[in-house]
Design an enzyme around this catalytic site. Structure first.
Site, PDB file in Angstrom:
ATOM      1  N   ASP A 192       0.871  -1.174   0.000  1.00  0.00           N
ATOM      2  CA  ASP A 192       0.000   0.000   0.000  1.00  0.00           C
ATOM      3  C   ASP A 192       0.913   1.232   0.000  1.00  0.00           C
ATOM      4  O   ASP A 192       1.595   1.512   0.998  1.00  0.00           O
ATOM      5  CB  ASP A 192      -0.882  -0.041   1.268  1.00  0.00           C
ATOM      6  CG  ASP A 192      -1.888   1.088   1.331  1.00  0.00           C
ATOM      7  OD1 ASP A 192      -1.681   2.132   0.681  1.00  0.00           O
ATOM      8  OD2 ASP A 192      -2.886   0.919   2.059  1.00  0.00           O
ATOM      9  N   HIS A 193       0.910   1.939  -1.093  1.00  0.00           N
ATOM     10  CA  HIS A 193       1.857   3.048  -1.244  1.00  0.00           C
ATOM     11  C   HIS A 193       1.532   4.218  -0.315  1.00  0.00           C
ATOM     12  O   HIS A 193       2.334   5.122  -0.129  1.00  0.00           O
ATOM     13  CB  HIS A 193       1.885   3.512  -2.703  1.00  0.00           C
ATOM     14  CG  HIS A 193       3.194   4.121  -3.123  1.00  0.00           C
ATOM     15  ND1 HIS A 193       4.147   4.540  -2.224  1.00  0.00           N
ATOM     16  CD2 HIS A 193       3.700   4.368  -4.354  1.00  0.00           C
ATOM     17  CE1 HIS A 193       5.173   5.042  -2.883  1.00  0.00           C
ATOM     18  NE2 HIS A 193       4.945   4.948  -4.185  1.00  0.00           N
TER      19      HIS A 193
END
Ligand code: CAO
Length: 441
Positions: A413-414
């Site tokens: 999850d950036h």
């Protein structure tokens, strides 16, 4: 038949109040209490209702005129007999309550339950011309500006008028505004369905036009995982970091140990080592073992290391969770892994078996493929994909040597993990797998 003058009722302290809109025209039939026109004083917008039902014969005013209490605004032809007397305000100007001894309208029966008689409403005194009505305040400054009829229409449709913009005089909301609002909302809802992200819907195609087809119902698990995967796919900004681990020594060690494990009835695959190495990686990079708080303000760092393992079952994908991976030995992990995958395939997992994970591993190594991009199992923030290891020639500085290479894909999850950090994570993990002694450090 009688023609009555409809007058402006008592407006309190106001005089010379402008008419902002006429709601009827000559020839219109009106019901008692139906709005005839709108007045707007400095303090409120008011609707003047008809005192009785009838037909508008003539309008005595026009938009922009200023009126005061007692001014005649319209002539209304009514079928009611002309009033016998003018009751004074508050003393019978409104219809009186029905006589309780009169036959009950709901049954049509007399008090004694005898023969049913035709129902006629009890006689009601006729109101005084133009004086029995009270202006209906429909808006005060800053409030929603709409007539009672439009409010009723909006209520029937469940429309919140504060969300509707009015196109009438001074921003008054008209029925057509409510209709336009409903159309707009419906069109938006259709566009947003089913994912709610404003995505266009997949068109329904009749595939049987192109050849024979068969419809197979989706299993409950497949429907559930479809919805979870879709949610993660849409809500989590994914990036996948690829890497490779040289597991030549690790696999040799696994094979040696597999004999011992087998004597204990345990099948030792690479996955048990991957679980252990991932647990150590999570301890080294705590933001990998975390979830975003729903308010988006905090990262919830988990002080436990529970890892989910994707298991392929005849009914679809499930992800049972192995708890406290950091505290368990390789044999124990291999044993638990075999147990949960067997339980998963027999559809015997219970909800707690599937909850509490911090991170997931999806291994397709036993099947094949070179790389893939797993979907983060939200609210976790990362997932490790493992593909089939292959013997490859690797340059050691002097010549090519055969090495067993394991492909790794870390999707993350950036919002929580940066690319540089993800590269550090896979490098660290590859080093651990490349030199199993590091697992002990
Ligand atoms: N490279 C090469 N061989 C591998 C390997 C790898 N990375 N990982 C496992 N293997 C080998 C095993 O050693 C085993 O070999 P033998 O049969 O010779 O002993 C064989 O592949 C089969 O392994 P396995 O699949 O039974 O065991 P596992 O521990 O590797 O995996 C489990 C267990 C439950 C994870 C797996 O069976 C499974 O269901 N995988 C699918 C997961 C999945 O669907 N992921 C996709 C999710 S996203 O859609």
């Amino acid at each position: 038949m009688a023609t009555v003058e409809q007058k402006v009722p008592d407006l309190g302290d106001f005089k010379d109040v402008p008419i902002i809109e006429l709601l009827v025209k000559p020839g219109d039939s009106v019901q008692a209490e139906q709005g005839l026109l709108l007045l707007e004083s400095e303090k409120a917008t008011m609707e003047v209702p008809a005192s009785q039902a009838g037909k508008v014969v003539e309008l005595k005013v026009k938009t922009g005129d200023k009126v005061s209490a007692g001014d005649v605004i319209a002539l209304i032809e009514t079928s009611a007999p002309p009033p016998q007397a003018s009751p004074t305000r508050g003393e019978g100007a409104r219809p009186s309550a029905p006589d309780k001894s009169a036959p009950s309208p709901s049954t049509g029966e007399g008090k004694d339950g005898g023969e049913s008689k035709p129902l006629t409403p009890p006689p009601q005194p006729a109101p005084a011309q133009g004086e029995d009505v009270t202006p209906v305040i429909i808006a005060t400054p800053g409030s929603v500006h709409a007539s009672p009829a439009v409010r009723l229409f909006a209520r029937e449709l469940g429309v919140d008028l504060t969300r509707v913009s009015g196109s009438g005089p001074k921003g008054r909301i008209l029925k057509s505004d409510v209709q336009a609002h409903v159309k707009k909302v419906m069109a938006g809802a259709q566009l947003a369905a089913p994912g709610g992200a404003g995505l266009p819907q997949m068109p329904a195609i009749d595939f049987s036009k192109f050849g024979p087809v068969e419809s197979k119902p989706l299993s409950r698990i497949r429907k559930l995982s479809a919805s979870n995967l879709h949610r993660s796919w849409v809500l989590v900004p994914h990036v996948t970091q690829f890497d490779e681990a040289d597991i030549t020594e690790l696999d040799a060690f696994r094979r040696e140990s597999a004999e011992d494990a087998k004597k204990k009835g345990i099948k030792l695959t690479m996955l048990a080592f991957l679980l252990k190495a991932s647990a150590k990686t999570l301890l080294e990079f705590p933001e990998l073992c975390a979830s975003l708080a729903p308010d988006g303000e905090n990262l919830v760092l988990k002080k436990y290391v529970h890892i989910g393992v994707a298991v392929d079952t005849p009914n679809g994908l499930v992800v049972p969770v192995i708890r406290d991976v950091d505290k368990k030995g390789i044999f124990q992990l291999a044993e638990e892994l075999a147990l949960v995958s067997e339980k998963a395939r027999a559809a015997r997992l219970s909800p707690p078996d599937l909850q509490g994970g911090c991170f997931s591993i999806s291994s397709l190594g036993g099947i094949g493929g070179t790389k893939f991009t797993p979907i983060v199992n939200a609210p976790e923030v990362a997932i490790l994909g493992v593909s089939k290891s292959q013997m490859r020639p690797v340059w050691d500085g002097k010549g090519f040597v055969p090495r067993l290479i394991l492909p790794l894909s870390l999707s993350y999850d950036h919002r929580v993990i940066d690319g540089a950090q993800a590269a550090r994570v896979t490098t660290y993990l590859a080093e651990l797998l490349g030199d199993i002694r590091r697992l002990l450090l």
